[in-house]
Design a protein around this motif. Sequence first.
Motif, PDB file in Angstrom:
ATOM      1  N   GLY A 204      -2.160  -8.398   2.030  1.00 14.62           N
ATOM      2  CA  GLY A 204      -1.902  -9.407   3.205  1.00 14.62           C
ATOM      3  C   GLY A 204      -0.402 -10.100   3.532  1.00 14.62           C
ATOM      4  O   GLY A 204      -0.070  -9.778   4.385  1.00 14.62           O
ATOM      5  N   ARG A 205       0.141 -10.210   2.203  1.00 23.21           N
ATOM      6  CA  ARG A 205       1.622 -10.654   2.457  1.00 23.21           C
ATOM      7  C   ARG A 205       2.398 -10.117   1.000  1.00 23.21           C
ATOM      8  O   ARG A 205       2.951 -10.797   0.239  1.00 23.21           O
ATOM      9  N   PRO A 206       2.323  -8.817   0.961  1.00 26.76           N
ATOM     10  CA  PRO A 206       3.197  -8.207  -0.224  1.00 26.76           C
ATOM     11  C   PRO A 206       4.663  -8.272   0.189  1.00 26.76           C
ATOM     12  O   PRO A 206       5.030  -8.193   1.343  1.00 26.76           O
ATOM     13  N   ARG A 207       5.432  -7.848  -0.873  1.00 26.82           N
ATOM     14  CA  ARG A 207       6.797  -7.706  -0.807  1.00 26.82           C
ATOM     15  C   ARG A 207       6.951  -6.023  -1.172  1.00 26.82           C
ATOM     16  O   ARG A 207       6.145  -5.406  -1.767  1.00 26.82           O
ATOM     17  N   HIS A 208       8.103  -5.301  -0.723  1.00 24.70           N
ATOM     18  CA  HIS A 208       8.345  -3.924  -1.071  1.00 24.70           C
ATOM     19  C   HIS A 208       9.419  -3.978  -1.856  1.00 24.70           C
ATOM     20  O   HIS A 208      10.434  -4.442  -1.712  1.00 24.70           O
ATOM     21  N   ILE A 209       8.900  -3.505  -3.171  1.00 22.65           N
ATOM     22  CA  ILE A 209       9.798  -3.433  -4.380  1.00 22.65           C
ATOM     23  C   ILE A 209       9.700  -1.886  -4.462  1.00 22.65           C
ATOM     24  O   ILE A 209       8.767  -1.199  -4.865  1.00 22.65           O
ATOM     25  N   GLU A 210      10.996  -1.406  -4.888  1.00 25.65           N
ATOM     26  CA  GLU A 210      11.179  -0.137  -5.350  1.00 25.65           C
ATOM     27  C   GLU A 210      12.139  -0.016  -6.613  1.00 25.65           C
ATOM     28  O   GLU A 210      13.023  -0.753  -6.852  1.00 25.65           O
ATOM     29  N   ILE A 211      11.396   1.099  -7.472  1.00 28.26           N
ATOM     30  CA  ILE A 211      12.197   1.117  -8.705  1.00 28.26           C
ATOM     31  C   ILE A 211      12.946   2.246  -8.850  1.00 28.26           C
ATOM     32  O   ILE A 211      12.467   3.630  -8.511  1.00 28.26           O
ATOM     33  N   GLN A 212      14.395   2.236  -8.923  1.00 30.04           N
ATOM     34  CA  GLN A 212      15.126   3.279  -9.009  1.00 30.04           C
ATOM     35  C   GLN A 212      15.062   4.263 -10.554  1.00 30.04           C
ATOM     36  O   GLN A 212      15.167   3.451 -11.497  1.00 30.04           O
ATOM     37  N   VAL A 213      14.611   5.382 -10.241  1.00 28.30           N
ATOM     38  CA  VAL A 213      14.624   6.291 -11.656  1.00 28.30           C
ATOM     39  C   VAL A 213      15.615   7.277 -11.544  1.00 28.30           C
ATOM     40  O   VAL A 213      15.971   7.625 -10.580  1.00 28.30           O
ATOM     41  N   PHE A 214      15.896   7.819 -12.815  1.00 28.45           N
ATOM     42  CA  PHE A 214      16.825   8.950 -13.000  1.00 28.45           C
ATOM     43  C   PHE A 214      16.243   9.770 -14.207  1.00 28.45           C
ATOM     44  O   PHE A 214      16.120   9.138 -15.147  1.00 28.45           O
ATOM     45  N   GLY A 215      16.276  11.015 -13.788  1.00 28.43           N
ATOM     46  CA  GLY A 215      15.930  11.983 -14.967  1.00 28.43           C
ATOM     47  C   GLY A 215      16.678  13.123 -15.025  1.00 28.43           C
ATOM     48  O   GLY A 215      17.430  13.439 -14.229  1.00 28.43           O
ATOM     49  N   ASP A 216      16.714  13.757 -16.683  1.00 25.26           N
ATOM     50  CA  ASP A 216      17.586  14.773 -16.817  1.00 25.26           C
ATOM     51  C   ASP A 216      16.803  15.908 -16.518  1.00 25.26           C
ATOM     52  O   ASP A 216      17.538  17.154 -16.698  1.00 25.26           O
ATOM     53  N   GLY A 217      15.554  16.074 -16.128  1.00 22.90           N
ATOM     54  CA  GLY A 217      14.902  17.344 -15.915  1.00 22.90           C
ATOM     55  C   GLY A 217      14.495  17.883 -17.358  1.00 22.90           C
ATOM     56  O   GLY A 217      13.874  19.201 -17.464  1.00 22.90           O
TER      57      GLY A 217
END
Length: 447
Positions: A204-217
């Motif tokens: 109903g009333r969510p926020r849009h939260i995104e997590i920045q990730v970074f990998g070395d493979g």
Amino acid sequence: MFKKILIANRGEIALRIHRACKEMGIATVAVHSTADAHAMHVRMADESVCIGPPPATQSYLSVPNIISACEITGAEAIHPGYGFLSENAAFVQIVEDHGLTFIGPTSEHIRLMGDKITAKETMRDLGVPCVPGSDGGVPTLAAAQRVAGEVGFPLIVKATAGGGGRGMKLARGPEDLAQAFQTARSEAKAAFGNDEVYLERYLGRPRHIEIQVFGDGKGHAVHLGERDCSLQRRHQKVFEEAPSPVIDAATRARIGKICAEAVARINYAGAGTIEFLYEDGEFFFIEMNTRLQVEHPVTEAIYDVDIVQEQIRVAAGLPMSFTQDDLVPAGHAIECRINAERLPQFTPSPGRIRTYYAPGGLGVRMDSAIYDGYVIPPYYDSLIGKLIVHARTRDLALARLRRALSELIIDGVDNTMPLFHALLDEPDLQSGRYDIHWLEKWLARES
């Protein structure tokens, strides 16, 4: 390290990548359509190659032309920026087949996360929390009705190959399901050539939260906190900030650890963003973007890192220049996306820039490729600049943003600056009390 990188993009992101390369002592190749012959990234690059006429399908999306530009100039690697070919697994495979390096994740990971159903299944298996919904694609209305009986209403019908809000329809009750199902399939077929859809619980009333990730493979990965991208219009972000006003340090560490461990387990390489809906203290995975995000500067501001340079380092086989313990956020950052659009309809407004003046001062960054006399072409996205501010606290960042907006001059084309002037006066924005529906409702009241 690479000696020469081809930038397979245009506008502000092409210029952003060029700057990162120059600081690393790497020569750049700009590709451009005939419409962008006088673009700033073309002027500043060490070399430039025209790859076709204005339509993107004949230039920026033309794989043979881009590969040919690499061969002509001797570029060793390609940075795709965002949009265009940045998440095209077939393009990545072709790049690799030609002995070139794609600065980004593997074609396998792009393919894995490009299909929403496969991505959700993968993330669930990796321990990432997901929205309740169908286990896979839903081929018929009868199947959709069975899932709805299990998940409950309201629910949302989504295209498996979707993006940008296309192929996405809401069914608030049983009477809405048939139309939502058929419309989503039709839109998905028209936009993506794939009419497969799936169902999820509608929050109903969510926020849009995104997590920045970074990998070395190579099995190592970190997270760089969250960005709050809840202020959206038609599922398009317009205002982003980091950290989120509603996420505390403990919650950040918990969800960040889950995301970093997930991408480490699949040997993910480079920058990626895991996107969630967040409501009542719970995170629900929606998708992973396997590329650089438009809003990456707010993360760079609070962590004092250059994400583009880090992408280049990892693509060249070097280790990441930081560990998780090195990544301590400081202060608050906000980004406004400024588009050449006519308000209140938000219709594109291409044309000639008569006067452009970028704001300055402590904690102010303007990422833009426009200049006095520049003609904004009508063929591409309407984004013409990103204004980013950074300060010790959120209140100071808002004050700095208000000051920077008052200095910014873009004369000659209609643009969305007035929207941000108005939003900064809103108590809900000032206090951080908003969700993904807030801006649409505000615009409806103001119109």
